[in-house]
Design an enzyme around this catalytic site. Structure first.
Site, PDB file in Angstrom:
ATOM      1  CG  HIS A 135      77.546  40.929  -6.283  1.00  0.00           C
ATOM      2  ND1 HIS A 135      77.916  39.645  -6.201  1.00  0.00           N
ATOM      3  CD2 HIS A 135      78.512  41.607  -5.491  1.00  0.00           C
ATOM      4  CE1 HIS A 135      78.907  39.672  -5.088  1.00  0.00           C
ATOM      5  NE2 HIS A 135      79.186  40.940  -4.722  1.00  0.00           N
ATOM      6  CB  SER A 136      74.037  44.693  -4.303  1.00  0.00           C
ATOM      7  OG  SER A 136      75.336  44.604  -4.701  1.00  0.00           O
TER       8      SER A 136
END
Length: 166
Positions: A135-136
């Site tokens: 996600h990051s």
């Protein structure tokens, strides 16, 4: 799964349909607890040791300032209103066809690859790039993201910006 969303949205989607105290608490555990935030940073990352622990610790500290957790939970609930606007966003992409760069962690448990592919379906000017991360993406692939942004800016400005060294 719907609209390119992964299973990690489960507690939030349940909260949208039933904003009870129990479902709010489930979102708190899943999204704003230390374990939930760390999961957001590390899940799907090929080399989790590359993610500095200060990233998720700082995120946790900021999210959990007095009163802020409730604000975050209210924002998760309100995000359902954003979803209602998706057809308008998609129509804008279809009619205006702006230059668009979507860089996606191919292992993101929240926004899965079909969500990125939808940009290409709606906008022939979309560039979609998948990175082997979660996600990051900036935590593990900042150089690749920066290069892709520079390339896009160089293409749309015609200035050769992409060739300028950092």
């Amino acid at each position: 799964m719907k609209m390119g969303w992964g299973d990690a949205w489960g507690p939030i989607r349940k909260y949208w349909s039933d904003p009870s105290a129990a479902n709010r608490e489930e979102v708190r555990r899943a999204a704003v607890s230390f374990e939930g935030i760390k999961f957001q940073y590390l899940h799907g990352v090929k080399h989790p040791e590359a993610v500095g622990p200060e990233s998720y610790w700082l995120d946790y500290a900021l999210v959990n300032r007095p009163g802020n957790t409730d604000i975050q939970l209210d924002l998760f609930l309100d995000y359902a209103n954003n979803v209602k606007l998706y057809p308008k966003f998609q129509e804008y992409f279809r009619t205006s066809k702006p230059p668009l760069l979507a860089i996606w962690g191919k292992n993101d448990p929240f926004f899965i690859p079909p969500g990125a592919e939808a940009y290409k379906r709606d906008n022939p000017n979309a560039t979609v790039q998948f990175l082997d991360t979660g996600h990051s993406a900036l935590e593990t692939h900042v150089e690749e993201v920066a290069l892709a942004v520079r390339e896009l800016l160089g293409r749309v400005s015609g200035s050769g910006f992409a060739g300028v060294s950092a």
